[in-house]
Structures are given as structure tokens and as C-alpha cells.
Design a protein around this motif. Sequence first.
Motif, PDB file in Angstrom:
ATOM      1  N   GLU A 121       0.822  -1.218   0.000  1.00 49.24           N
ATOM      2  CA  GLU A 121       0.000   0.000   0.000  1.00 49.24           C
ATOM      3  C   GLU A 121       0.855   1.267   0.000  1.00 49.24           C
ATOM      4  O   GLU A 121       0.328   2.377   0.035  1.00 49.24           O
ATOM      5  CB  GLU A 121      -0.917  -0.005   1.228  1.00 49.24           C
ATOM      6  CG  GLU A 121      -1.930  -1.153   1.224  1.00 49.24           C
ATOM      7  CD  GLU A 121      -2.699  -1.272   2.529  1.00 49.24           C
ATOM      8  OE1 GLU A 121      -2.478  -0.420   3.436  1.00 49.24           O
ATOM      9  OE2 GLU A 121      -3.518  -2.199   2.658  1.00 49.24           O
ATOM     10  N   GLY A 122       2.179   1.092  -0.003  1.00 47.53           N
ATOM     11  CA  GLY A 122       3.071   2.238  -0.091  1.00 47.53           C
ATOM     12  C   GLY A 122       3.703   2.670   1.218  1.00 47.53           C
ATOM     13  O   GLY A 122       4.428   3.677   1.253  1.00 47.53           O
ATOM     14  N   HIS A 123       3.477   1.925   2.299  1.00 43.90           N
ATOM     15  CA  HIS A 123       4.056   2.284   3.586  1.00 43.90           C
ATOM     16  C   HIS A 123       5.457   1.701   3.735  1.00 43.90           C
ATOM     17  O   HIS A 123       5.768   0.641   3.180  1.00 43.90           O
ATOM     18  CB  HIS A 123       3.171   1.780   4.730  1.00 43.90           C
ATOM     19  CG  HIS A 123       1.796   2.352   4.723  1.00 43.90           C
ATOM     20  ND1 HIS A 123       1.535   3.673   5.040  1.00 43.90           N
ATOM     21  CD2 HIS A 123       0.587   1.778   4.453  1.00 43.90           C
ATOM     22  CE1 HIS A 123       0.228   3.892   4.950  1.00 43.90           C
ATOM     23  NE2 HIS A 123      -0.365   2.770   4.591  1.00 43.90           N
ATOM     24  N   GLU A 124       6.277   2.375   4.505  1.00 45.07           N
ATOM     25  CA  GLU A 124       7.601   1.872   4.835  1.00 45.07           C
ATOM     26  C   GLU A 124       7.480   1.080   6.134  1.00 45.07           C
ATOM     27  O   GLU A 124       7.172   1.649   7.193  1.00 45.07           O
ATOM     28  CB  GLU A 124       8.586   3.037   4.996  1.00 45.07           C
ATOM     29  CG  GLU A 124      10.030   2.598   5.131  1.00 45.07           C
ATOM     30  CD  GLU A 124      10.990   3.773   5.205  1.00 45.07           C
ATOM     31  OE1 GLU A 124      12.215   3.531   5.201  1.00 45.07           O
ATOM     32  OE2 GLU A 124      10.519   4.926   5.282  1.00 45.07           O
ATOM     33  N   VAL A 125       7.697  -0.210   6.053  1.00 45.76           N
ATOM     34  CA  VAL A 125       7.433  -1.095   7.197  1.00 45.76           C
ATOM     35  C   VAL A 125       8.573  -2.099   7.365  1.00 45.76           C
ATOM     36  O   VAL A 125       9.057  -2.670   6.385  1.00 45.76           O
ATOM     37  CB  VAL A 125       6.116  -1.890   7.007  1.00 45.76           C
ATOM     38  CG1 VAL A 125       5.733  -2.606   8.305  1.00 45.76           C
ATOM     39  CG2 VAL A 125       4.988  -0.986   6.544  1.00 45.76           C
ATOM     40  N   ALA A 126       8.959  -2.310   8.611  1.00 46.35           N
ATOM     41  CA  ALA A 126       9.904  -3.375   8.958  1.00 46.35           C
ATOM     42  C   ALA A 126       9.204  -4.360   9.874  1.00 46.35           C
ATOM     43  O   ALA A 126       8.341  -3.975  10.675  1.00 46.35           O
ATOM     44  CB  ALA A 126      11.132  -2.802   9.649  1.00 46.35           C
ATOM     45  N   ALA A 127       9.545  -5.632   9.760  1.00 49.66           N
ATOM     46  CA  ALA A 127       8.999  -6.673  10.621  1.00 49.66           C
ATOM     47  C   ALA A 127      10.145  -7.429  11.265  1.00 49.66           C
ATOM     48  O   ALA A 127      11.101  -7.808  10.583  1.00 49.66           O
ATOM     49  CB  ALA A 127       8.104  -7.627   9.830  1.00 49.66           C
ATOM     50  N   VAL A 128      10.047  -7.648  12.569  1.00 47.53           N
ATOM     51  CA  VAL A 128      11.122  -8.289  13.328  1.00 47.53           C
ATOM     52  C   VAL A 128      10.535  -9.370  14.224  1.00 47.53           C
ATOM     53  O   VAL A 128       9.541  -9.135  14.918  1.00 47.53           O
ATOM     54  CB  VAL A 128      11.888  -7.255  14.187  1.00 47.53           C
ATOM     55  CG1 VAL A 128      12.899  -7.936  15.095  1.00 47.53           C
ATOM     56  CG2 VAL A 128      12.577  -6.227  13.295  1.00 47.53           C
ATOM     57  N   GLU A 129      11.165 -10.547  14.201  1.00 46.63           N
ATOM     58  CA  GLU A 129      10.759 -11.637  15.085  1.00 46.63           C
ATOM     59  C   GLU A 129      11.538 -11.531  16.399  1.00 46.63           C
ATOM     60  O   GLU A 129      12.761 -11.405  16.394  1.00 46.63           O
ATOM     61  CB  GLU A 129      11.026 -12.995  14.434  1.00 46.63           C
ATOM     62  CG  GLU A 129      10.547 -14.174  15.278  1.00 46.63           C
ATOM     63  CD  GLU A 129      10.842 -15.509  14.616  1.00 46.63           C
ATOM     64  OE1 GLU A 129      10.067 -16.455  14.812  1.00 46.63           O
ATOM     65  OE2 GLU A 129      11.862 -15.597  13.882  1.00 46.63           O
TER      66      GLU A 129
END
Length: 213
Positions: free
Chosen positions: A32-40
Motif C-alpha cells: 500500500e506504499g508504507h515503509e514497514v519493517a517486521a522483526v521476530e
Amino acid sequence: MILLTGFEPFGGETTNPSWTAAREAAALLRAEGHEVAAVELPCVFGDAVAVLQAALAEHRPALVVCAGQAGGRARISLERVAINCDDARIPDNAGNAPVDEPVVPGGPAAYFSTLPVKAALEALGTAGIPAEVSQTAGTYVCNHVFYGLMHALRLTPGARGGFVHVPFGPDQVPAGSGLASLPLEHMTQALAVVVRTALATTADLKLAAGATH
């Protein structure tokens, strides 16, 4: 920047839907155009907050949504408050089992979420996803991370964050057990809804969503 986190499996489970949902919600939001990081995060007292703090330092997010599994709950739980108490009913993945220990020695008794939990509750209802505002995130590693997050964010003006619990996934529930579960796609959508709502909401709604016990 938006940061989403979930946990590795714990308590004998082979999966943890909080991490799968966080990872997939991040991909959805990126599309959707967002800057996102995902961390476990590891399900280990101390280590989980250390990994979270490293992610905060690396990504410098303006919005953080941490997720964890609350097996037995039937709804997405929007956590309202984190308390400064570690009290483990079962050992963590490193064998630690603190009892009545502070998350942060000398820290405040509690922190409130800075996510718009009531607005998110309404948005989740509109999306057809069962949800609730929860008054306790427990005293295990989820609450530990929630408190550690809010303690860290107090030093970053304008940054907001909070914690969301998800139920078991259907693959974790034995047939005939009667345990509640929720499809993974609902969990993924729920985290995305929480993020979208937070981005669009400057002042939370005033809705009755408390508890009598």
C-alpha cells in the motif's frame, strides 16, 4: 517508518501466529506504499527487549505495533496497559522463570498504550474481525516486551506504540478441544487495520469498552 513485531514459538508450540501475522501484515502495508519493517522476537525475558531496542535504534519508527499469542482468547486483544512485573507461569525459551521481578527496576508501575485502541476496536468491528480492549497483557514475555517498548518510546517524542494479542491459529487447536482460534488471514488483516487506524487517528474515540472483572 512502521515497525511490526511478533514472537517465535514457545511453550512446546511449533508455530506462533503473531510472527506470521506481523510478517504478512508488513508485506500488505508495503504493497500500500508504507515503509514497514517486521522483526521476530525471541520468547526470552531480557533478550526480547534487547532485540526490540536494536530494531528501534535501526529503524527509528514513528509507529510500533508488537504482537503476541494469547492462546485461549477468542478475539484480537488490543492491550491497554503494560505493568512493571515479570511473573512467569512457565519458563521462557531459555529456561528463565522470573517471579515478581520488575521489567525495569525503578520504572513506573505501568504504561498505557499510545495506540488509539478504541478507534481500532471500532475499525476491527467494521471489518468483521472479532476484537476487544484488554485490560491485562499478562505477566509473561508479551507484557515484558510491551512494557519495554513503552519505556523506550518515552524518550522519542511523537513516537507511538502498543501491543496486540492474537488467538491460536486453527492449526494449533486439536479437534474437539473446544479451544478458540482465529484464521491467520484475520490476524494479518487485524494488524494492518490497527496500523491504518493509528496513522489516521490523532485523538482516540470515547467508547465504552471496559470490563467488570
